[in-house]
Design a protein around this motif. Structure first.
Motif, PDB file in Angstrom:
ATOM      1  N   ALA A  60       0.829  -1.201   0.000  1.00 57.21           N
ATOM      2  CA  ALA A  60       0.000   0.000   0.000  1.00 57.21           C
ATOM      3  C   ALA A  60       0.864   1.253   0.000  1.00 57.21           C
ATOM      4  O   ALA A  60       0.582   2.219  -0.715  1.00 57.21           O
ATOM      5  CB  ALA A  60      -0.929  -0.013   1.213  1.00 57.21           C
ATOM      6  N   ARG A  61       1.946   1.247   0.796  1.00 59.97           N
ATOM      7  CA  ARG A  61       2.805   2.428   0.868  1.00 59.97           C
ATOM      8  C   ARG A  61       3.578   2.641  -0.423  1.00 59.97           C
ATOM      9  O   ARG A  61       3.745   3.765  -0.891  1.00 59.97           O
ATOM     10  CB  ARG A  61       3.779   2.297   2.042  1.00 59.97           C
ATOM     11  N   LEU A  62       4.060   1.571  -1.037  1.00 60.11           N
ATOM     12  CA  LEU A  62       4.817   1.717  -2.269  1.00 60.11           C
ATOM     13  C   LEU A  62       3.919   2.166  -3.402  1.00 60.11           C
ATOM     14  O   LEU A  62       4.283   3.019  -4.208  1.00 60.11           O
ATOM     15  CB  LEU A  62       5.494   0.390  -2.640  1.00 60.11           C
ATOM     16  N   ILE A  63       2.706   1.616  -3.485  1.00 64.17           N
ATOM     17  CA  ILE A  63       1.779   2.015  -4.534  1.00 64.17           C
ATOM     18  C   ILE A  63       1.379   3.465  -4.362  1.00 64.17           C
ATOM     19  O   ILE A  63       1.097   4.163  -5.326  1.00 64.17           O
ATOM     20  CB  ILE A  63       0.540   1.093  -4.523  1.00 64.17           C
ATOM     21  N   GLY A  64       1.389   3.947  -3.127  1.00 68.08           N
ATOM     22  CA  GLY A  64       1.006   5.329  -2.881  1.00 68.08           C
ATOM     23  C   GLY A  64       1.890   6.327  -3.595  1.00 68.08           C
ATOM     24  O   GLY A  64       1.477   7.441  -3.887  1.00 68.08           O
ATOM     25  N   GLY A  65       3.128   5.970  -3.915  1.00 70.60           N
ATOM     26  CA  GLY A  65       4.015   6.869  -4.637  1.00 70.60           C
ATOM     27  C   GLY A  65       3.965   6.626  -6.122  1.00 70.60           C
ATOM     28  O   GLY A  65       4.981   6.430  -6.760  1.00 70.60           O
ATOM     29  N   SER A  66       2.793   6.645  -6.699  1.00 72.67           N
ATOM     30  CA  SER A  66       2.598   6.181  -8.066  1.00 72.67           C
ATOM     31  C   SER A  66       3.335   7.004  -9.099  1.00 72.67           C
ATOM     32  O   SER A  66       3.634   6.511 -10.177  1.00 72.67           O
ATOM     33  CB  SER A  66       1.100   6.165  -8.407  1.00 72.67           C
ATOM     34  N   ASP A  67       3.616   8.275  -8.808  1.00 76.06           N
ATOM     35  CA  ASP A  67       4.242   9.113  -9.817  1.00 76.06           C
ATOM     36  C   ASP A  67       5.665   9.493  -9.437  1.00 76.06           C
ATOM     37  O   ASP A  67       6.205  10.474  -9.922  1.00 76.06           O
ATOM     38  CB  ASP A  67       3.411  10.385 -10.037  1.00 76.06           C
ATOM     39  N   ARG A  68       6.294   8.714  -8.568  1.00 81.81           N
ATOM     40  CA  ARG A  68       7.604   9.113  -8.053  1.00 81.81           C
ATOM     41  C   ARG A  68       8.762   8.557  -8.853  1.00 81.81           C
ATOM     42  O   ARG A  68       9.902   8.763  -8.485  1.00 81.81           O
ATOM     43  CB  ARG A  68       7.718   8.685  -6.579  1.00 81.81           C
ATOM     44  N   PHE A  69       8.509   7.859  -9.911  1.00 79.40           N
ATOM     45  CA  PHE A  69       9.607   7.466 -10.782  1.00 79.40           C
ATOM     46  C   PHE A  69       9.115   7.410 -12.216  1.00 79.40           C
ATOM     47  O   PHE A  69       7.938   7.213 -12.485  1.00 79.40           O
ATOM     48  CB  PHE A  69      10.230   6.134 -10.348  1.00 79.40           C
ATOM     49  N   GLU A  70      10.031   7.634 -13.120  1.00 78.89           N
ATOM     50  CA  GLU A  70       9.701   7.674 -14.538  1.00 78.89           C
ATOM     51  C   GLU A  70      10.269   6.448 -15.234  1.00 78.89           C
ATOM     52  O   GLU A  70      11.302   5.909 -14.855  1.00 78.89           O
ATOM     53  CB  GLU A  70      10.281   8.944 -15.181  1.00 78.89           C
ATOM     54  N   LEU A  71       9.575   6.029 -16.286  1.00 78.61           N
ATOM     55  CA  LEU A  71      10.034   4.912 -17.097  1.00 78.61           C
ATOM     56  C   LEU A  71      10.450   5.451 -18.460  1.00 78.61           C
ATOM     57  O   LEU A  71       9.627   5.974 -19.204  1.00 78.61           O
ATOM     58  CB  LEU A  71       8.912   3.868 -17.252  1.00 78.61           C
ATOM     59  N   GLY A  72      11.729   5.324 -18.762  1.00 77.29           N
ATOM     60  CA  GLY A  72      12.230   5.873 -20.017  1.00 77.29           C
ATOM     61  C   GLY A  72      12.065   4.958 -21.208  1.00 77.29           C
ATOM     62  O   GLY A  72      12.432   5.325 -22.322  1.00 77.29           O
ATOM     63  N   PHE A  73      11.510   3.773 -20.994  1.00 74.24           N
ATOM     64  CA  PHE A  73      11.436   2.805 -22.090  1.00 74.24           C
ATOM     65  C   PHE A  73      10.004   2.555 -22.550  1.00 74.24           C
ATOM     66  O   PHE A  73       9.763   1.678 -23.364  1.00 74.24           O
ATOM     67  CB  PHE A  73      12.057   1.470 -21.642  1.00 74.24           C
ATOM     68  N   VAL A  74       9.017   3.323 -22.070  1.00 77.21           N
ATOM     69  CA  VAL A  74       7.606   2.999 -22.320  1.00 77.21           C
ATOM     70  C   VAL A  74       7.229   3.098 -23.786  1.00 77.21           C
ATOM     71  O   VAL A  74       6.300   2.436 -24.242  1.00 77.21           O
ATOM     72  CB  VAL A  74       6.670   3.900 -21.486  1.00 77.21           C
ATOM     73  N   GLU A  75       7.947   3.937 -24.543  1.00 80.38           N
ATOM     74  CA  GLU A  75       7.583   4.069 -25.948  1.00 80.38           C
ATOM     75  C   GLU A  75       7.850   2.792 -26.729  1.00 80.38           C
ATOM     76  O   GLU A  75       7.328   2.610 -27.827  1.00 80.38           O
ATOM     77  CB  GLU A  75       8.348   5.244 -26.580  1.00 80.38           C
ATOM     78  N   ARG A  76       8.637   1.881 -26.156  1.00 84.14           N
ATOM     79  CA  ARG A  76       8.942   0.632 -26.843  1.00 84.14           C
ATOM     80  C   ARG A  76       8.082  -0.522 -26.325  1.00 84.14           C
ATOM     81  O   ARG A  76       8.298  -1.666 -26.706  1.00 84.14           O
ATOM     82  CB  ARG A  76      10.432   0.286 -26.657  1.00 84.14           C
ATOM     83  N   GLU A  77       7.126  -0.223 -25.437  1.00 84.24           N
ATOM     84  CA  GLU A  77       6.315  -1.256 -24.823  1.00 84.24           C
ATOM     85  C   GLU A  77       4.853  -1.112 -25.229  1.00 84.24           C
ATOM     86  O   GLU A  77       4.358  -0.005 -25.422  1.00 84.24           O
ATOM     87  CB  GLU A  77       6.423  -1.166 -23.290  1.00 84.24           C
ATOM     88  N   SER A  78       4.184  -2.240 -25.340  1.00 86.38           N
ATOM     89  CA  SER A  78       2.753  -2.221 -25.659  1.00 86.38           C
ATOM     90  C   SER A  78       1.884  -2.127 -24.409  1.00 86.38           C
ATOM     91  O   SER A  78       0.696  -1.833 -24.499  1.00 86.38           O
ATOM     92  CB  SER A  78       2.369  -3.491 -26.433  1.00 86.38           C
ATOM     93  N   THR A  79       2.464  -2.366 -23.241  1.00 88.59           N
ATOM     94  CA  THR A  79       1.716  -2.307 -21.982  1.00 88.59           C
ATOM     95  C   THR A  79       1.542  -0.861 -21.544  1.00 88.59           C
ATOM     96  O   THR A  79       2.494  -0.073 -21.608  1.00 88.59           O
ATOM     97  CB  THR A  79       2.457  -3.079 -20.878  1.00 88.59           C
ATOM     98  N   PRO A  80       0.358  -0.462 -21.082  1.00 91.34           N
ATOM     99  CA  PRO A  80       0.170   0.903 -20.575  1.00 91.34           C
ATOM    100  C   PRO A  80       1.134   1.188 -19.423  1.00 91.34           C
ATOM    101  O   PRO A  80       1.396   0.324 -18.574  1.00 91.34           O
ATOM    102  CB  PRO A  80      -1.284   0.895 -20.090  1.00 91.34           C
ATOM    103  N   GLU A  81       1.649   2.403 -19.366  1.00 88.01           N
ATOM    104  CA  GLU A  81       2.624   2.764 -18.338  1.00 88.01           C
ATOM    105  C   GLU A  81       2.114   2.548 -16.917  1.00 88.01           C
ATOM    106  O   GLU A  81       2.856   2.025 -16.067  1.00 88.01           O
ATOM    107  CB  GLU A  81       3.072   4.218 -18.518  1.00 88.01           C
ATOM    108  N   PRO A  82       0.843   2.906 -16.588  1.00 89.25           N
ATOM    109  CA  PRO A  82       0.371   2.652 -15.212  1.00 89.25           C
ATOM    110  C   PRO A  82       0.434   1.177 -14.828  1.00 89.25           C
ATOM    111  O   PRO A  82       0.749   0.848 -13.679  1.00 89.25           O
ATOM    112  CB  PRO A  82      -1.073   3.161 -15.243  1.00 89.25           C
ATOM    113  N   ALA A  83       0.166   0.283 -15.777  1.00 90.39           N
ATOM    114  CA  ALA A  83       0.225  -1.149 -15.484  1.00 90.39           C
ATOM    115  C   ALA A  83       1.659  -1.590 -15.242  1.00 90.39           C
ATOM    116  O   ALA A  83       1.929  -2.416 -14.356  1.00 90.39           O
ATOM    117  CB  ALA A  83      -0.396  -1.949 -16.623  1.00 90.39           C
ATOM    118  N   MET A  84       2.604  -1.053 -16.013  1.00 97.60           N
ATOM    119  CA  MET A  84       4.008  -1.394 -15.801  1.00 97.60           C
ATOM    120  C   MET A  84       4.488  -0.911 -14.435  1.00 97.60           C
ATOM    121  O   MET A  84       5.161  -1.635 -13.706  1.00 97.60           O
ATOM    122  CB  MET A  84       4.873  -0.791 -16.914  1.00 97.60           C
ATOM    123  N   LYS A  85       4.124   0.325 -14.080  1.00102.20           N
ATOM    124  CA  LYS A  85       4.535   0.854 -12.782  1.00102.20           C
ATOM    125  C   LYS A  85       3.943   0.026 -11.652  1.00102.20           C
ATOM    126  O   LYS A  85       4.617  -0.257 -10.654  1.00102.20           O
ATOM    127  CB  LYS A  85       4.108   2.318 -12.648  1.00102.20           C
TER     128      LYS A  85
END
Length: 211
Positions: A5-30
């Protein structure tokens, strides 16, 4: 789990630089990355994603963690730094995990994996730690390892030989690490050292958000 619960609470605290190469939505990857780093196995992580309509395999979530390149943030200015190393098994070989912790906050400052432990390696580790954080005026809390003491002398860092007390902060981090890897007996099987080190640094990233 409270940790999740605590880790999920920081949902926007890191960026994924590889999402443009992935078919999975970024929120699901995070979400998948957070769930695994918070303590869920890869199998349980993909089971939860599946319930949300995202069908992925174990290796895919593992690759997300690797590609995310998560590490503890730079710029800490601690009064004390506890430094220690512990054995990590990679296949049939032993490696040494060097870890530095701020005992006042329990935050992991720097984490690296080496094939040996000696003065030259300890100097390399401390050099990287000094580049990342403002630690030159800190008091280093170390055990009786002569290679660590010699490395501190080399950089004129103040240190104390401590076996308990504030050094327990790094021991707690090691215990949690070994609890997290208990499912494979603290052994990384069929992986390269760089892959194991990336996972360990991601663990440190998650640890700093859960304490």
């Amino acid at each position: 789990m409270e940790e999740i619960a605590r880790l999920i609470g920081g949902s926007d605290r890191f960026e994924l630089g590889f999402v443009e190469r992935e078919s999975t939505p970024e929120p699901a990857m995070k979400l998948g990355i957070r769930l695994h780093l918070a303590g869920l196995s890869l199998s349980n992580t993909i089971s939860i994603l599946d319930r949300l309509g995202v069908e992925r395999c174990r290796s895919t979530v593992h690759n997300w963690v690797q590609k995310a390149d998560l590490q503890p943030t730079d710029g800490a200015d601690p009064d004390h730094v506890a430094v220690d190393e512990t054995v990590i098994q990679l296949n049939d070989e032993r490696y040494w995990l060097y870890t530095a912790v701020d005992p006042d906050t329990n935050r992991l400052l720097h984490i690296r994996l080496y094939s040996t432990r000696k003065q030259a390696v300890s100097e390399m580790y401390l050099s990287e730690l000094r580049e990342k954080h403002l630690v030159d005026d800190a008091i280093f809390l170390i055990d009786g390892a002569p290679w660590l003491q010699a490395a501190c002398h080399r950089f004129r860092l103040r240190f104390q030989h401590v076996t308990h007390g504030n050094r327990n902060a790094v021991e707690r981090a090691f215990r949690e690490l070994k609890r997290r890897t208990h499912q494979f007996s603290n052994t990384f099987s069929h992986v390269e050292p760089s892959t194991a080190e990336n996972w360990l640094q991601a663990f440190a990233f998650a640890w700093n958000r859960l304490i």
